[in-house]
Design an enzyme around this catalytic site. Structure first.
Site, PDB file in Angstrom:
ATOM      1  N   CYS A 113       0.757  -1.162  -0.135  1.00 33.18           N
ATOM      2  CA  CYS A 113      -0.046   0.006  -0.130  1.00 33.18           C
ATOM      3  C   CYS A 113       0.913   1.322  -0.017  1.00 33.18           C
ATOM      4  O   CYS A 113       1.803   1.393  -0.756  1.00 33.18           O
ATOM      5  CB  CYS A 113      -0.925   0.001   1.304  1.00 33.18           C
ATOM      6  N   HIS A 114       0.659   2.021   1.087  1.00 32.83           N
ATOM      7  CA  HIS A 114       1.433   3.498   1.122  1.00 32.83           C
ATOM      8  C   HIS A 114       2.962   3.103   1.416  1.00 32.83           C
ATOM      9  O   HIS A 114       3.717   3.984   1.775  1.00 32.83           O
ATOM     10  CB  HIS A 114       0.680   4.346   2.025  1.00 32.83           C
ATOM     11  N   GLY A 115       3.070   1.910   2.162  1.00 34.92           N
ATOM     12  CA  GLY A 115       4.611   1.553   2.365  1.00 34.92           C
ATOM     13  C   GLY A 115       5.706   1.990   1.414  1.00 34.92           C
ATOM     14  O   GLY A 115       6.779   2.177   1.790  1.00 34.92           O
ATOM     15  N   GLY A 116       5.486   1.933   0.343  1.00 25.48           N
ATOM     16  CA  GLY A 116       6.243   2.140  -0.839  1.00 25.48           C
ATOM     17  C   GLY A 116       6.804   3.660  -0.957  1.00 25.48           C
ATOM     18  O   GLY A 116       7.794   3.897  -1.482  1.00 25.48           O
ATOM     19  N   TRP A 117       6.091   4.480  -0.080  1.00 29.14           N
ATOM     20  CA  TRP A 117       6.543   5.881  -0.135  1.00 29.14           C
ATOM     21  C   TRP A 117       8.038   5.976   0.465  1.00 29.14           C
ATOM     22  O   TRP A 117       8.650   6.770  -0.245  1.00 29.14           O
ATOM     23  CB  TRP A 117       5.710   6.660   0.597  1.00 29.14           C
TER      24      TRP A 117
END
Length: 200
Positions: A113-117
């Site tokens: 999810c947003h962990g890739g930021w």
């Protein structure tokens, strides 16, 4: 699969307040069921706050701070999502350093999810193919990565998924990747021992 397939494996879970709780609890449970040891790493000691989308969930104990954590002590890192968490953690230098060191050592980095930021801000996505929550796709492409819309993507040591619905596939691929790496490591060790005349 052997219930202790990941026995002896140490996994760091990097989060700040506001992480998507199910993206933390479910992958962690899957790893621990296979014998892995997980440690929660955050900005400060005490508790860290999970969320169910935009509603507060449970709090979880922090084992180490980003400043205390030594990447050499871990075999893999898990990056749960959550908009607030992803937006905060990406600008923390010590968190960037941790994933950079894990990548340099070729250790598994699993982001959902947003962990890739955090990987974008740590400059680890150039030339890589990955997925994420769809709103990150421009950031990933602008950072030199290739974004694809798939439930789980593996590119070298990087395992990525899009959303909570992908968690079963994400967890399975994490376990498969770590198990394969353990097998390869054991095979290399045996070859090295045989090469210097040690039996086995």
């Amino acid at each position: 699969m052997d219930q202790q397939a990941l026995s002896g494996i140490n996994v760091a879970i990097l989060v700040t307040d506001g992480f998507e709780q199910v993206e933390f609890t479910d992958p962690r449970q899957a790893l621990e069921q296979q014998g892995a040891i997980t440690r929660v790493i955050s900005s400060k000691h005490g508790k860290v706050q999970g969320f169910h989308h935009d509603t507060k969930g449970d709090q979880f104990d922090v084992d180490l701070t980003f400043q205390e954590a030594d990447s050499k002590e871990f075999d893999a890192v898990l990056l749960p999502g959550g908009v607030m968490n992803g937006d905060q953690i990406r600008i923390i230098p010590e968190a960037q350093r941790f994933v950079q060191e894990m990548d340099e050592d070729g250790k598994m980095i699993a982001a959902i999810c947003h962990g890739g930021w955090l990987l974008v801000s740590a400059r680890l996505v150039e030339g890589r193919t990955m997925t994420s929550w769809p709103t990150l796709q421009d950031d990933i492409r602008n950072a030199g990565g290739t974004w694809v819309d798939q439930e789980v993507v593996v590119d070298g040591n990087l395992v990525t998924s899009r959303k909570p619905g992908d968690i079963p596939a994400f967890s399975q691929k994490m376990i498969e990747t770590l198990t394969q790496r353990m097998t390869e490591s054991a095979r290399r060790t045996r070859s090295e021992q045989a090469g210097i005349g040690i039996s086995g």
